[in-house]
Design a protein around this motif. Sequence first.
Motif, PDB file in Angstrom:
ATOM      1  N   ALA A 157     -34.033  25.801  41.769  1.00 19.93           N
ATOM      2  CA  ALA A 157     -34.560  24.785  42.110  1.00 19.93           C
ATOM      3  C   ALA A 157     -34.983  23.930  41.071  1.00 19.93           C
ATOM      4  CB  ALA A 157     -35.907  25.213  43.196  1.00 19.93           C
ATOM      5  N   GLU A 158     -35.616  24.133  40.129  1.00 16.74           N
ATOM      6  CA  GLU A 158     -35.822  23.587  38.892  1.00 16.74           C
ATOM      7  C   GLU A 158     -34.395  22.719  38.298  1.00 16.74           C
ATOM      8  OE1 GLU A 158     -37.833  25.851  36.047  1.00 16.74           O
ATOM      9  OE2 GLU A 158     -39.300  26.181  37.263  1.00 16.74           O
ATOM     10  N   ASN A 159     -33.264  23.712  38.359  1.00 18.40           N
ATOM     11  CA  ASN A 159     -31.966  22.989  38.098  1.00 18.40           C
ATOM     12  C   ASN A 159     -31.613  21.674  38.853  1.00 18.40           C
ATOM     13  OD1 ASN A 159     -32.017  24.697  35.782  1.00 18.40           O
ATOM     14  ND2 ASN A 159     -30.564  26.151  36.825  1.00 18.40           N
ATOM     15  N   ILE A 160     -31.829  22.151  40.273  1.00 21.33           N
ATOM     16  CA  ILE A 160     -31.302  21.159  41.283  1.00 21.33           C
ATOM     17  C   ILE A 160     -32.314  19.762  40.804  1.00 21.33           C
ATOM     18  CG2 ILE A 160     -31.420  20.680  43.687  1.00 21.33           C
ATOM     19  CD1 ILE A 160     -30.532  23.334  44.164  1.00 21.33           C
ATOM     20  N   LEU A 161     -33.499  19.988  40.797  1.00 23.07           N
ATOM     21  CA  LEU A 161     -34.234  18.855  40.743  1.00 23.07           C
ATOM     22  C   LEU A 161     -34.320  18.230  39.232  1.00 23.07           C
ATOM     23  CD1 LEU A 161     -37.769  20.317  41.748  1.00 23.07           C
ATOM     24  CD2 LEU A 161     -36.330  18.775  42.926  1.00 23.07           C
ATOM     25  N   SER A 162     -33.607  18.829  38.297  1.00 20.35           N
ATOM     26  CA  SER A 162     -33.274  18.176  37.203  1.00 20.35           C
ATOM     27  C   SER A 162     -32.291  17.346  37.239  1.00 20.35           C
ATOM     28  CB  SER A 162     -33.194  19.373  36.101  1.00 20.35           C
ATOM     29  OG  SER A 162     -34.293  19.785  35.665  1.00 20.35           O
ATOM     30  N   ILE A 163     -31.186  18.001  38.037  1.00 25.80           N
ATOM     31  CA  ILE A 163     -29.652  17.218  38.203  1.00 25.80           C
ATOM     32  C   ILE A 163     -30.175  16.125  39.190  1.00 25.80           C
ATOM     33  CG2 ILE A 163     -27.607  17.481  39.455  1.00 25.80           C
ATOM     34  CD1 ILE A 163     -27.602  20.301  38.506  1.00 25.80           C
ATOM     35  N   ILE A 164     -30.998  16.174  40.091  1.00 28.09           N
ATOM     36  CA  ILE A 164     -31.179  15.068  40.959  1.00 28.09           C
ATOM     37  C   ILE A 164     -31.902  13.956  40.149  1.00 28.09           C
ATOM     38  CG2 ILE A 164     -32.750  14.246  42.731  1.00 28.09           C
ATOM     39  CD1 ILE A 164     -32.142  16.895  44.134  1.00 28.09           C
ATOM     40  N   ASN A 165     -32.677  14.292  39.141  1.00 30.99           N
ATOM     41  CA  ASN A 165     -33.594  13.278  38.156  1.00 30.99           C
ATOM     42  C   ASN A 165     -32.497  12.638  37.338  1.00 30.99           C
ATOM     43  OD1 ASN A 165     -35.647  11.907  37.156  1.00 30.99           O
ATOM     44  ND2 ASN A 165     -36.335  13.690  36.002  1.00 30.99           N
ATOM     45  N   ILE A 166     -31.598  13.220  36.877  1.00 34.20           N
ATOM     46  CA  ILE A 166     -30.547  12.652  35.880  1.00 34.20           C
ATOM     47  C   ILE A 166     -29.613  11.896  36.754  1.00 34.20           C
ATOM     48  CG2 ILE A 166     -28.642  13.255  34.563  1.00 34.20           C
ATOM     49  CD1 ILE A 166     -30.149  15.741  33.658  1.00 34.20           C
ATOM     50  N   ALA A 167     -29.277  12.240  37.889  1.00 33.72           N
ATOM     51  CA  ALA A 167     -28.338  11.421  38.621  1.00 33.72           C
ATOM     52  C   ALA A 167     -28.918  10.142  39.270  1.00 33.72           C
ATOM     53  CB  ALA A 167     -27.947  12.256  39.870  1.00 33.72           C
ATOM     54  N   SER A 168     -30.290  10.035  39.497  1.00 38.89           N
ATOM     55  CA  SER A 168     -31.226   9.043  39.834  1.00 38.89           C
ATOM     56  C   SER A 168     -31.239   8.028  38.662  1.00 38.89           C
ATOM     57  CB  SER A 168     -32.491   9.330  40.454  1.00 38.89           C
ATOM     58  OG  SER A 168     -33.394   9.866  39.609  1.00 38.89           O
ATOM     59  N   SER A 169     -31.309   8.531  37.491  1.00 35.67           N
ATOM     60  CA  SER A 169     -31.464   7.741  36.192  1.00 35.67           C
ATOM     61  C   SER A 169     -30.194   7.031  36.110  1.00 35.67           C
ATOM     62  CB  SER A 169     -31.816   8.535  35.291  1.00 35.67           C
ATOM     63  OG  SER A 169     -33.162   9.222  35.169  1.00 35.67           O
ATOM     64  N   VAL A 170     -29.025   7.728  36.194  1.00 34.34           N
ATOM     65  CA  VAL A 170     -27.699   7.199  35.904  1.00 34.34           C
ATOM     66  C   VAL A 170     -27.408   6.156  37.061  1.00 34.34           C
ATOM     67  CG1 VAL A 170     -25.120   7.659  35.949  1.00 34.34           C
ATOM     68  CG2 VAL A 170     -26.864   9.390  34.959  1.00 34.34           C
ATOM     69  N   VAL A 171     -27.819   6.452  38.290  1.00 34.54           N
ATOM     70  CA  VAL A 171     -27.873   5.280  39.297  1.00 34.54           C
ATOM     71  C   VAL A 171     -28.469   3.931  39.091  1.00 34.54           C
ATOM     72  CG1 VAL A 171     -27.807   4.811  41.719  1.00 34.54           C
ATOM     73  CG2 VAL A 171     -26.820   6.932  41.137  1.00 34.54           C
ATOM     74  N   LYS A 172     -29.696   4.231  38.529  1.00 39.43           N
ATOM     75  CA  LYS A 172     -30.636   3.129  38.254  1.00 39.43           C
ATOM     76  C   LYS A 172     -29.898   2.209  37.074  1.00 39.43           C
ATOM     77  CE  LYS A 172     -35.008   5.387  39.516  1.00 39.43           C
ATOM     78  NZ  LYS A 172     -36.237   5.846  39.271  1.00 39.43           N
ATOM     79  N   SER A 173     -29.461   2.882  35.976  1.00 41.08           N
ATOM     80  CA  SER A 173     -28.643   2.532  34.891  1.00 41.08           C
ATOM     81  C   SER A 173     -27.652   1.672  35.626  1.00 41.08           C
ATOM     82  CB  SER A 173     -28.194   3.494  34.017  1.00 41.08           C
ATOM     83  OG  SER A 173     -29.369   3.954  33.362  1.00 41.08           O
ATOM     84  N   ILE A 174     -26.660   2.080  36.261  1.00 43.53           N
ATOM     85  CA  ILE A 174     -25.607   1.267  36.888  1.00 43.53           C
ATOM     86  C   ILE A 174     -26.185   0.299  37.392  1.00 43.53           C
ATOM     87  CG2 ILE A 174     -23.583   1.710  38.326  1.00 43.53           C
ATOM     88  CD1 ILE A 174     -23.666   4.581  37.692  1.00 43.53           C
ATOM     89  N   ILE A 175     -27.139   0.456  38.239  1.00 38.93           N
ATOM     90  CA  ILE A 175     -27.442  -0.918  39.307  1.00 38.93           C
ATOM     91  C   ILE A 175     -28.137  -1.908  38.492  1.00 38.93           C
ATOM     92  CG2 ILE A 175     -29.418  -1.387  40.972  1.00 38.93           C
ATOM     93  CD1 ILE A 175     -28.747   1.231  42.454  1.00 38.93           C
ATOM     94  N   SER A 176     -28.981  -1.651  37.387  1.00 35.90           N
ATOM     95  CA  SER A 176     -29.304  -2.467  36.440  1.00 35.90           C
ATOM     96  C   SER A 176     -28.453  -3.290  35.636  1.00 35.90           C
ATOM     97  CB  SER A 176     -30.640  -1.874  35.902  1.00 35.90           C
ATOM     98  OG  SER A 176     -29.879  -0.911  34.833  1.00 35.90           O
ATOM     99  N   SER A 177     -27.386  -2.471  35.451  1.00 33.27           N
ATOM    100  CA  SER A 177     -26.422  -3.158  34.586  1.00 33.27           C
ATOM    101  C   SER A 177     -25.583  -4.299  35.391  1.00 33.27           C
ATOM    102  CB  SER A 177     -25.399  -2.172  34.024  1.00 33.27           C
ATOM    103  OG  SER A 177     -24.553  -1.612  34.870  1.00 33.27           O
ATOM    104  N   PHE A 178     -25.369  -3.876  36.625  1.00 29.16           N
ATOM    105  CA  PHE A 178     -24.628  -4.762  37.486  1.00 29.16           C
ATOM    106  C   PHE A 178     -25.552  -5.929  37.826  1.00 29.16           C
ATOM    107  CE2 PHE A 178     -21.781  -1.250  38.589  1.00 29.16           C
ATOM    108  CZ  PHE A 178     -20.651  -2.116  38.198  1.00 29.16           C
ATOM    109  N   SER A 179     -26.953  -5.633  38.048  1.00 30.88           N
ATOM    110  CA  SER A 179     -27.968  -6.726  38.354  1.00 30.88           C
ATOM    111  C   SER A 179     -28.095  -7.831  37.081  1.00 30.88           C
ATOM    112  CB  SER A 179     -29.051  -6.340  38.548  1.00 30.88           C
ATOM    113  OG  SER A 179     -29.005  -5.340  39.688  1.00 30.88           O
ATOM    114  N   SER A 180     -28.106  -7.285  36.031  1.00 25.25           N
ATOM    115  CA  SER A 180     -28.631  -7.902  34.788  1.00 25.25           C
ATOM    116  C   SER A 180     -27.121  -9.101  34.456  1.00 25.25           C
ATOM    117  CB  SER A 180     -28.640  -7.334  33.493  1.00 25.25           C
ATOM    118  OG  SER A 180     -27.542  -6.528  33.188  1.00 25.25           O
ATOM    119  N   LYS A 181     -25.861  -8.844  35.069  1.00 25.67           N
ATOM    120  CA  LYS A 181     -24.884  -9.601  34.900  1.00 25.67           C
ATOM    121  C   LYS A 181     -24.856 -10.883  35.547  1.00 25.67           C
ATOM    122  CE  LYS A 181     -21.501  -6.284  33.044  1.00 25.67           C
ATOM    123  NZ  LYS A 181     -20.346  -5.490  33.204  1.00 25.67           N
ATOM    124  N   ASN A 182     -25.605 -10.844  36.733  1.00 24.79           N
ATOM    125  CA  ASN A 182     -25.795 -12.094  37.757  1.00 24.79           C
ATOM    126  C   ASN A 182     -26.806 -12.567  37.318  1.00 24.79           C
ATOM    127  OD1 ASN A 182     -23.667 -10.834  39.256  1.00 24.79           O
ATOM    128  ND2 ASN A 182     -25.035  -9.676  40.768  1.00 24.79           N
TER     129      ASN A 182
END
Length: 65
Positions: free
Chosen positions: A40-65
């Motif tokens: 369960a700890e591993n799954i939560l860590s993976i979800i946390n990392i994935a959400s950080s990656v998604v946030k980074s991708i979204i913010s990089s596309f948002s900053s270009k506009n």
Amino acid sequence: MTNIDELAKSAKGTLDKATSVVTTVEDSVSDTIDSFSFNAENILSIINIASSVVKSIISSFSSKN
């Protein structure tokens, strides 16, 4: 008197076997719970990392506009 002694020995043997079974089951349950907690700890860590990656991708596309 001999029957009482044999009965007591038999009861002690049965109790020892039951204690052994309970101890084995207890150890198995504890190991399973520890394993589940670790997973369960591993799954939560993976979800946390994935959400950080998604946030980074979204913010990089948002900053270009």
